[in-house]
Design a protein around this motif. Structure first.
Motif, short mmCIF file in Angstrom:
data_model
loop_
_atom_site.label_atom_id
_atom_site.label_comp_id
_atom_site.label_asym_id
_atom_site.label_seq_id
_atom_site.Cartn_x
_atom_site.Cartn_y
_atom_site.Cartn_z
N ALA A 80 43.82 37.12 38.31
CA ALA A 80 42.73 36.19 38.01
C ALA A 80 41.98 35.83 39.29
O ALA A 80 40.75 35.77 39.30
CB ALA A 80 43.28 34.93 37.34
N GLY A 81 42.71 35.63 40.37
CA GLY A 81 42.08 35.34 41.67
C GLY A 81 41.15 36.46 42.10
O GLY A 81 40.06 36.20 42.63
N GLU A 82 41.55 37.70 41.87
CA GLU A 82 40.68 38.84 42.19
C GLU A 82 39.40 38.79 41.37
O GLU A 82 38.32 39.07 41.87
CB GLU A 82 41.41 40.16 41.95
N MET A 83 39.54 38.41 40.10
CA MET A 83 38.35 38.29 39.25
C MET A 83 37.45 37.14 39.73
O MET A 83 36.23 37.30 39.79
CB MET A 83 38.75 38.08 37.79
N VAL A 130 38.07 35.08 32.51
CA VAL A 130 39.48 35.19 32.91
C VAL A 130 40.39 34.79 31.76
O VAL A 130 41.38 35.47 31.48
CB VAL A 130 39.75 34.35 34.18
N ALA A 131 40.05 33.72 31.08
CA ALA A 131 40.86 33.27 29.94
C ALA A 131 40.94 34.34 28.87
O ALA A 131 42.02 34.61 28.32
CB ALA A 131 40.29 31.98 29.36
N SER A 190 43.81 26.49 31.61
CA SER A 190 44.68 27.16 32.58
C SER A 190 43.86 28.00 33.55
O SER A 190 44.13 28.02 34.75
CB SER A 190 45.69 28.06 31.86
N ALA A 191 42.86 28.69 33.02
CA ALA A 191 41.98 29.50 33.88
C ALA A 191 41.25 28.60 34.86
O ALA A 191 41.13 28.93 36.05
CB ALA A 191 41.00 30.30 33.03
N ASN A 192 40.77 27.45 34.39
CA ASN A 192 40.06 26.52 35.27
C ASN A 192 40.98 25.98 36.35
O ASN A 192 40.60 25.87 37.52
CB ASN A 192 39.46 25.38 34.45
#
Length: 66
Positions: A16-19, A29-30, A39-41
């Motif tokens: 997710a960090g890469e995205m 991401v979610a 959670s993504a936020n």
């Protein structure tokens, strides 16, 4: 939670960090990782504040034995 489950979640956070690094939104991401937007936020805020170091597992949760 087992060590294996923690490691899997950590891998998801790093992906997710890469995205986020290339401009993905919380919603993207979610959807990609099938997690809640909240959670993504949370992951996105941690990434913005401290980079990938903030996404690393902190170890098993629960009450300490102090």
């Amino acid at each position: 939670m087992s060590a294996q489950a923690r490691a899997r979640r950590e891998q998801v956070r790093f992906a997710a960090g890469e995205m986020f690094a290339v401009g993905a939104s919380d919603r993207q991401v979610a959807e990609q990782f099938r997690v809640s937007r909240m959670s993504a936020n949370r992951c996105h805020r941690a990434f913005d504040e401290s980079g990938t170091d903030a996404l690393a597992s902190k170890g098993p949760g629960g009450r300490g034995t102090s």
